[in-house]
Design a protein around this motif. Structure first.
Motif, PDB file in Angstrom:
ATOM      1  N   LEU A 130       0.826  -1.204   0.000  1.00 52.35           N
ATOM      2  CA  LEU A 130       0.000   0.000   0.000  1.00 52.35           C
ATOM      3  C   LEU A 130       0.863   1.258   0.000  1.00 52.35           C
ATOM      4  O   LEU A 130       0.529   2.254  -0.659  1.00 52.35           O
ATOM      5  N   ILE A 131       1.974   1.228   0.734  1.00 47.32           N
ATOM      6  CA  ILE A 131       2.890   2.372   0.723  1.00 47.32           C
ATOM      7  C   ILE A 131       3.462   2.582  -0.673  1.00 47.32           C
ATOM      8  O   ILE A 131       3.547   3.715  -1.173  1.00 47.32           O
ATOM      9  N   HIS A 132       3.851   1.487  -1.321  1.00 45.73           N
ATOM     10  CA  HIS A 132       4.402   1.585  -2.681  1.00 45.73           C
ATOM     11  C   HIS A 132       3.370   2.153  -3.651  1.00 45.73           C
ATOM     12  O   HIS A 132       3.686   3.033  -4.466  1.00 45.73           O
ATOM     13  N   LEU A 133       2.130   1.678  -3.547  1.00 40.53           N
ATOM     14  CA  LEU A 133       1.083   2.170  -4.443  1.00 40.53           C
ATOM     15  C   LEU A 133       0.762   3.636  -4.169  1.00 40.53           C
ATOM     16  O   LEU A 133       0.506   4.410  -5.097  1.00 40.53           O
ATOM     17  N   ALA A 134       0.755   4.020  -2.891  1.00 40.54           N
ATOM     18  CA  ALA A 134       0.449   5.414  -2.556  1.00 40.54           C
ATOM     19  C   ALA A 134       1.535   6.359  -3.047  1.00 40.54           C
ATOM     20  O   ALA A 134       1.245   7.467  -3.516  1.00 40.54           O
ATOM     21  N   GLU A 135       2.784   5.939  -2.960  1.00 39.58           N
ATOM     22  CA  GLU A 135       3.886   6.808  -3.354  1.00 39.58           C
ATOM     23  C   GLU A 135       3.962   7.025  -4.859  1.00 39.58           C
ATOM     24  O   GLU A 135       4.510   8.031  -5.310  1.00 39.58           O
ATOM     25  N   ARG A 136       3.425   6.117  -5.655  1.00 41.24           N
ATOM     26  CA  ARG A 136       3.531   6.278  -7.102  1.00 41.24           C
ATOM     27  C   ARG A 136       2.314   6.965  -7.712  1.00 41.24           C
ATOM     28  O   ARG A 136       2.210   7.040  -8.931  1.00 41.24           O
ATOM     29  N   GLN A 137       1.407   7.478  -6.861  1.00 37.19           N
ATOM     30  CA  GLN A 137       0.252   8.189  -7.388  1.00 37.19           C
ATOM     31  C   GLN A 137       0.670   9.572  -7.887  1.00 37.19           C
ATOM     32  O   GLN A 137       1.359  10.311  -7.168  1.00 37.19           O
ATOM     33  N   PRO A 138       0.266   9.960  -9.094  1.00 36.05           N
ATOM     34  CA  PRO A 138       0.680  11.266  -9.627  1.00 36.05           C
ATOM     35  C   PRO A 138      -0.116  12.435  -9.055  1.00 36.05           C
ATOM     36  O   PRO A 138       0.337  13.574  -9.129  1.00 36.05           O
ATOM     37  N   PHE A 139      -1.281  12.157  -8.476  1.00 34.78           N
ATOM     38  CA  PHE A 139      -2.121  13.218  -7.957  1.00 34.78           C
ATOM     39  C   PHE A 139      -2.200  13.132  -6.437  1.00 34.78           C
ATOM     40  O   PHE A 139      -2.107  12.056  -5.852  1.00 34.78           O
ATOM     41  N   LYS A 140      -2.397  14.282  -5.826  1.00 34.55           N
ATOM     42  CA  LYS A 140      -2.414  14.360  -4.367  1.00 34.55           C
ATOM     43  C   LYS A 140      -3.566  13.562  -3.774  1.00 34.55           C
ATOM     44  O   LYS A 140      -3.428  12.929  -2.726  1.00 34.55           O
ATOM     45  N   PHE A 141      -4.727  13.596  -4.438  1.00 31.65           N
ATOM     46  CA  PHE A 141      -5.880  12.870  -3.908  1.00 31.65           C
ATOM     47  C   PHE A 141      -5.604  11.378  -3.790  1.00 31.65           C
ATOM     48  O   PHE A 141      -5.909  10.744  -2.777  1.00 31.65           O
ATOM     49  N   GLY A 142      -5.025  10.781  -4.832  1.00 30.87           N
ATOM     50  CA  GLY A 142      -4.725   9.358  -4.792  1.00 30.87           C
ATOM     51  C   GLY A 142      -3.724   9.009  -3.719  1.00 30.87           C
ATOM     52  O   GLY A 142      -3.869   7.989  -3.027  1.00 30.87           O
ATOM     53  N   ARG A 143      -2.715   9.869  -3.528  1.00 29.88           N
ATOM     54  CA  ARG A 143      -1.716   9.605  -2.501  1.00 29.88           C
ATOM     55  C   ARG A 143      -2.328   9.712  -1.108  1.00 29.88           C
ATOM     56  O   ARG A 143      -2.080   8.864  -0.243  1.00 29.88           O
ATOM     57  N   ILE A 144      -3.134  10.728  -0.893  1.00 31.99           N
ATOM     58  CA  ILE A 144      -3.761  10.910   0.422  1.00 31.99           C
ATOM     59  C   ILE A 144      -4.732   9.773   0.713  1.00 31.99           C
ATOM     60  O   ILE A 144      -4.767   9.227   1.823  1.00 31.99           O
ATOM     61  N   TYR A 145      -5.524   9.393  -0.287  1.00 34.18           N
ATOM     62  CA  TYR A 145      -6.473   8.299  -0.086  1.00 34.18           C
ATOM     63  C   TYR A 145      -5.734   6.997   0.215  1.00 34.18           C
ATOM     64  O   TYR A 145      -6.157   6.213   1.067  1.00 34.18           O
ATOM     65  N   GLY A 146      -4.626   6.755  -0.469  1.00 33.22           N
ATOM     66  CA  GLY A 146      -3.857   5.545  -0.212  1.00 33.22           C
ATOM     67  C   GLY A 146      -3.331   5.484   1.211  1.00 33.22           C
ATOM     68  O   GLY A 146      -3.422   4.445   1.872  1.00 33.22           O
TER      69      GLY A 146
END
Length: 207
Positions: A130-146
Motif C-alpha cells: 500500500l505504501i508503494h502504491l500510494a507513493e507512485r500516485q501522480p495526484f495528491k488525492f490518490g496519494r492521500i487516499y492511499g
C-alpha cells in the motif's frame, strides 16, 4: 538592510519555535490535569474498569479482564507450532468469548508462534504494498487516499493484536479480513478496491 533582514528572520524563527513549544507545553499540562476528570466523571464505569485492568490497577479475571486473560492463555498454550487446526482447547471449548469477532488468539493457539508470525508477515507485505502504491500516485488525492486506507488497516491491526496481548483496551476492533462479520469485510474490501481502481487509472492523462 541585509543585516536587518537577517535579524528579523532570526527573531521570527526563534519566536515561532518558542510559540510552538509553549503550545505543546500548555497542551501537555491540560491533558495531564484533565485525564483524571475524564476518567472519573466522563467515562462509563465499565470503561474505567477496562482501563484500570489494562494499567494493572485492578485485577478482574472473572469480569473485565476475563477475555484478555483467556486469550493470553490460548496464545501461550499454542507454543511454537500450535495444536493444529480446530484442536485448540481454549477456543474450541469456548473459554474465549467472541473469539470469531474480536480476537486473534485462535490463530495463536491452533497455529502457534509460526502461524501468528506468518499472518503478521502477510499484513506487513500488504502494508508495504500500500505504501508503494500510494507513493507512485501522480495526484495528491490518490496519494492521500492511499495513506488513509493504510492508516485504517494499521489502526485495526495494532488495536486488535494489542487487545489479544493485553497492550490495549478491549474495544471490539475487528482484524481486517480475519474477524467474522459481513460489514467489516465489505468495508475493508471496498476501501481497498477503490484505491486499486485509483491506482489503475494513474496513467490516464486529463483531457
Amino acid at each position: 538592510v541585509y543585516k536587518r533582514q537577517l535579524v528579523y528572520h532570526g527573531l521570527r524563527t526563534r519566536f515561532r519555535n518558542y510559540f510552538l513549544i509553549s503550545i505543546f507545553a500548555m497542551g501537555s499540562i491540560a491533558f495531564f490535569y484533565s485525564a483524571d476528570y475524564v476518567l472519573n466523571n466522563v467515562m462509563e464505569p465499565h470503561q474505567r474498569v477496562r482501563i484500570n485492568v489494562l494499567l494493572g490497577l485492578d485485577e478482574d479475571l472473572a469480569g473485565a479482564g476475563y477475555n484478555v486473560h483467556q486469550s493470553e492463555i490460548a496464545i501461550g498454550s499454542g507454543g511454537l507450532q500450535g495444536k493444529g487446526f480446530l484442536n485448540g482447547t481454549q477456543t474450541k471449548l469456548k473459554f474465549v468469548p467472541e473469539q470469531d469477532t474480536d480476537f486473534f488468539c485462535t490463530v495463536g493457539e491452533e497455529e502457534g508462534f509460526l502461524g501468528s508470525a506468518g499472518v503478521l508477515l502477510l499484513f506487513l507485505m500488504l502494508i508495504l504494498r500500500l505504501i508503494h502504491l500510494a507513493e507512485r500516485q501522480p495526484f495528491k488525492f490518490g496519494r492521500i487516499y492511499g495513506y488513509c486506507v493504510l492508516s485504517v488497516f494499521l489502526f485495526h491491526l495494532f488495536i486488535n493484536v494489542g487487545m489479544v496481548l493485553g497492550l490495549t483496551p478491549v474495544i471490539g476492533i475487528p482484524l481486517p479480513f480475519f474477524s467474522y462479520g459481513g460489514s467489516s469485510l465489505w468495508g475493508f474490501t471496498i476501501l481497498l478496491f477503490i484505491f486499486l481502481r485509483i491506482d489503475a487509472g494513474r496513467n490516464l492523462v486529463r483531457s
